[in-house]
Design a protein around this motif. Structure first.
Motif, PDB file in Angstrom:
ATOM      1  N   GLU A  35      -8.029  -5.645   5.280  1.00  0.00           N
ATOM      2  CA  GLU A  35      -7.644  -4.279   5.664  1.00  0.00           C
ATOM      3  C   GLU A  35      -6.342  -4.274   6.449  1.00  0.00           C
ATOM      4  O   GLU A  35      -5.501  -3.393   6.262  1.00  0.00           O
ATOM      5  N   GLU A  36      -6.157  -5.248   7.328  1.00  0.00           N
ATOM      6  CA  GLU A  36      -4.924  -5.329   8.113  1.00  0.00           C
ATOM      7  C   GLU A  36      -3.731  -5.655   7.221  1.00  0.00           C
ATOM      8  O   GLU A  36      -2.677  -5.036   7.326  1.00  0.00           O
ATOM      9  N   ILE A  37      -3.890  -6.613   6.320  1.00  0.00           N
ATOM     10  CA  ILE A  37      -2.806  -6.979   5.402  1.00  0.00           C
ATOM     11  C   ILE A  37      -2.441  -5.792   4.506  1.00  0.00           C
ATOM     12  O   ILE A  37      -1.263  -5.536   4.242  1.00  0.00           O
ATOM     13  N   ALA A  38      -3.436  -5.042   4.060  1.00  0.00           N
ATOM     14  CA  ALA A  38      -3.208  -3.908   3.155  1.00  0.00           C
ATOM     15  C   ALA A  38      -2.349  -2.812   3.781  1.00  0.00           C
ATOM     16  O   ALA A  38      -1.745  -2.015   3.067  1.00  0.00           O
ATOM     17  N   LYS A  39      -2.253  -2.775   5.094  1.00  0.00           N
ATOM     18  CA  LYS A  39      -1.440  -1.750   5.775  1.00  0.00           C
ATOM     19  C   LYS A  39       0.054  -1.978   5.601  1.00  0.00           C
ATOM     20  O   LYS A  39       0.851  -1.062   5.773  1.00  0.00           O
ATOM     21  N   ASN A  40       0.460  -3.196   5.252  1.00  0.00           N
ATOM     22  CA  ASN A  40       1.877  -3.511   5.127  1.00  0.00           C
ATOM     23  C   ASN A  40       2.452  -2.836   3.884  1.00  0.00           C
ATOM     24  O   ASN A  40       1.912  -2.984   2.791  1.00  0.00           O
ATOM     25  N   PRO A  41       3.564  -2.107   4.018  1.00  0.00           N
ATOM     26  CA  PRO A  41       4.130  -1.384   2.871  1.00  0.00           C
ATOM     27  C   PRO A  41       4.647  -2.288   1.750  1.00  0.00           C
ATOM     28  O   PRO A  41       4.785  -1.836   0.617  1.00  0.00           O
ATOM     29  N   ASN A  42       4.911  -3.549   2.035  1.00  0.00           N
ATOM     30  CA  ASN A  42       5.355  -4.471   0.991  1.00  0.00           C
ATOM     31  C   ASN A  42       4.207  -4.914   0.089  1.00  0.00           C
ATOM     32  O   ASN A  42       4.434  -5.418  -1.003  1.00  0.00           O
ATOM     33  N   VAL A  43       2.987  -4.729   0.547  1.00  0.00           N
ATOM     34  CA  VAL A  43       1.813  -5.202  -0.182  1.00  0.00           C
ATOM     35  C   VAL A  43       1.443  -4.203  -1.263  1.00  0.00           C
ATOM     36  O   VAL A  43       1.206  -3.031  -0.985  1.00  0.00           O
TER      37      VAL A  43
END
Length: 153
Positions: free
Chosen positions: A85-93
């Motif tokens: 969930e934390e990684i998914a917040k990054n706009p590059n992802v």
């Protein structure tokens, strides 16, 4: 839960996948049903969550995002959901997949430079519970689609 689709539903979905800007009138003309039928079926497909939204397909490489990475992530202490969930917040992802195998998650992300990718990986490695990452840099893209009209059979 799988939703049962009839042939008209499938034809509508194929048309929308080919061009989501088509009017209901144009779709109706192409598949040989009334405009009201298309409108009702599209509404039902949206309510069922089959159609999640409408968007433009953008060539992000032309916007400078030349580096595509496929990143395997190994997470400790059963904190996979929190980390994903934390990684998914990054706009590059672009995608976060919870997977089986030696890795716990697969991340697809786009960057303007190797330096940006490096910063992203270092941030991930500093996150609690991220044990390690394995990064693959994509050299060439042979096929990339969100969904193919051929999947609708």
């Amino acid at each position: 839960m799988t939703v049962k689709l009839d042939e008209v539903d499938k034809a509508i979905l194929r048309e929308l996948l080919n061009d989501a800007r088509l009017s209901f009138r144009e779709i109706a003309k192409r598949i040989g049903v009334s405009t009201a039928t298309v409108a009702n079926k599209v509404r039902r497909l949206e309510e069922a969550g089959i159609i999640k939204g409408y968007t433009a397909v953008i060539d992000v490489e032309k916007l400078g995002y030349d580096v595509t990475a496929v990143i395997e992530v190994v997470v400790s202490k059963g904190k996979i959901t929190e980390v994903e969930e934390e990684i998914a917040k990054n706009p590059n992802v672009q995608a976060v997949y919870d997977v089986t195998g030696q890795s716990d998650a697969i991340i697809i992300a786009r960057f303007k430079s190797r330096a940006d990718l490096s910063k992203f990986i270092k941030r991930m490695l500093s996150m609690d519970y991220v044990e390690r990452t394995i990064t693959h840099v994509v050299l060439n893209i042979r096929k990339e689609e969100v969904a193919s009209p051929k999947l609708i059979e």
